[in-house]
Design an enzyme around this catalytic site. Structure first.
Site, PDB file in Angstrom:
ATOM      1  N   THR A  25       0.826  -1.213   0.000  1.00  0.00           N
ATOM      2  CA  THR A  25       0.000   0.000   0.000  1.00  0.00           C
ATOM      3  C   THR A  25       0.861   1.265   0.000  1.00  0.00           C
ATOM      4  O   THR A  25       2.076   1.203   0.140  1.00  0.00           O
ATOM      5  CB  THR A  25      -0.888   0.025   1.257  1.00  0.00           C
ATOM      6  OG1 THR A  25      -0.034   0.013   2.411  1.00  0.00           O
ATOM      7  CG2 THR A  25      -1.801  -1.181   1.299  1.00  0.00           C
ATOM      8  N   ASP A  26       0.202   2.419  -0.160  1.00  0.00           N
ATOM      9  CA  ASP A  26       0.916   3.688  -0.046  1.00  0.00           C
ATOM     10  C   ASP A  26       0.120   4.645   0.839  1.00  0.00           C
ATOM     11  O   ASP A  26      -0.963   4.295   1.337  1.00  0.00           O
ATOM     12  CB  ASP A  26       1.228   4.280  -1.424  1.00  0.00           C
ATOM     13  CG  ASP A  26      -0.017   4.741  -2.174  1.00  0.00           C
ATOM     14  OD1 ASP A  26      -1.038   5.083  -1.554  1.00  0.00           O
ATOM     15  OD2 ASP A  26       0.047   4.784  -3.414  1.00  0.00           O
ATOM     16  N   ALA A  27       0.658   5.842   1.024  1.00  0.00           N
ATOM     17  CA  ALA A  27       0.053   6.799   1.953  1.00  0.00           C
ATOM     18  C   ALA A  27      -1.320   7.286   1.493  1.00  0.00           C
ATOM     19  O   ALA A  27      -2.017   7.970   2.241  1.00  0.00           O
ATOM     20  CB  ALA A  27       0.993   7.988   2.174  1.00  0.00           C
TER      21      ALA A  27
END
Lengths: 151, 151, 151, 151
Positions: A25-27
């Protein structure tokens, strides 16, 4: 850039389960767009294994490996942490040194779809080579029905 | 799946340097195909910074972020360990909520080219929103010449 | 497991800038813990380049590469999207086939600190080998002061 | 920096299978050292799921997440493409807001071992918080025998 990628009609489908971890995932709170390419690669490598042609054996015994030559990617809805997905593939076309797959990453519905064009190259020199005969034979069963509309 | 991606005629080009480390390569001895998408993202985020619209400020102040909606990728030749590359972009088209970029990763010649279609969504709900006005204004200077052939 | 890693007294410091992109973060909204190891590797590889011993030349000309044998990692505060960081290193100890570095990733203050123990192995067989003489000579200037307390 | 990490005596072990793909390797022909941290995270997240406390539910329902505070890593032998590994964990110690795990990535023998110290923080503010009671209860069965020598 409307893509509307679709699986080849009548094609056999191969799929592996994929779970989404923090690493994927990412921010933005969703799966990072490049991570789906990792999921797609897992499906391709497990499929090669099912065909009896593991990537490491292809490299060691046949001195060949697949490299990605082109991709079309269509992102439909973001996958999220802990979601259980499936990365799938179906053969769209196969040539002497090339292979084109339809691929997808899906949960309850499709997260992304891809058309992936692979080329077989020599592992030592990265030059175009013909697909090993045993691999060619192994995925005969996976080719789409002959009536499929050629590109 | 012949792509033959080309930069929009007369477009301004933005580029960042990228060095290839072990982390970017795979056991084939070359840069892993998904890693180029990381290089392309670095160019996009540095360009936003140059426009005065850092991604973190877009999220915090405008509650918006860009997500990738579609990509076409064309791989021309593999990049290798320690190679000094450049990840670049040029604006192909801009709409109310969308942005299409031509991107490339190049050394002495092009390693890969991409057409990247981005959508602006709300950071909190991931729903389609219009590009913030200040961002729209900021990249007016980056739009291709009006005589450019529309898709 | 109190670590309290500190730079070797009187050691020269080498650093490279690192910008945080979406690719480096996770859904927790911060830099993913394993990503810092990528940042540390960039510092090590750029330092080798400064020493005139690029990793790709070490592999091609000296048939050797460094592999990580052990690490101690201490995370102090999370780095966030768009933050400008610095990945640094200082030599703690050097042996015939080993190298121990103190490393850190820092913004205004330290995000994480690491002690990294590297071993030189043959690129072809991954067996322990002595550091190439030219590399050994090149980092003589980087060794900590001889009065430094040995471990 | 001799580590010699060992599993806590009498501890229950949890493990997940991990297959090595190109995405996990580097140009040295082996698994990239930071990739093992991804394998370790998969084991931790699947263990939380088995405990009925998925990371996404911990974040949504308990406003908490685990962040890595410290790690000791010991690399014993490199894993290679297509190898089938196992990422495992055993609880070494648990405190009010902390959890220390012994972890390993193994094939026929151990590729790497790790001691991983995690801290529970609020998902919204990243401040130290106590482990949710239901999680604390859930891993009571996983604590090492009380006669284990405390650190």
């Amino acid at each position: 850039m409307a893509l509307m990628l679709h699986p080849p009609p009548g094609a056999r489908r191969f799929a592996v389960p994929v779970r989404v971890y923090y690493q994927d995932t990412d921010a933005g709170g969703i799966v990072f767009h490049a991570t789906y390419l990792h999921f797609l690669e897992r499906a391709r490598m497990e499929w090669l294994r099912v065909l009896g042609c593991d990537a490491s054996r292809l490299a060691a015994e046949d001195d060949c490996l697949f490299i990605v030559r082109a991709m079309r990617l269509e992102y439909l809805r973001p996958a999220v942490l802990d979601e259980l997905l499936e990365a799938s593939l179906a053969v769209a076309r196969a040539g002497a040194a090339q292979l084109t797959l339809y691929q997808a990453v899906s949960g309850n519905d499709d997260c992304m779809r891809a058309e992936v064009n692979l080329t077989c190259v020599s592992a030592s020199k990265l030059r175009l080579v013909r697909l090993p005969a045993r691999l060619r034979a192994a995925f005969d069963d996976w080719l789409p029905a002959p009536t499929a509309d050629p590109e």
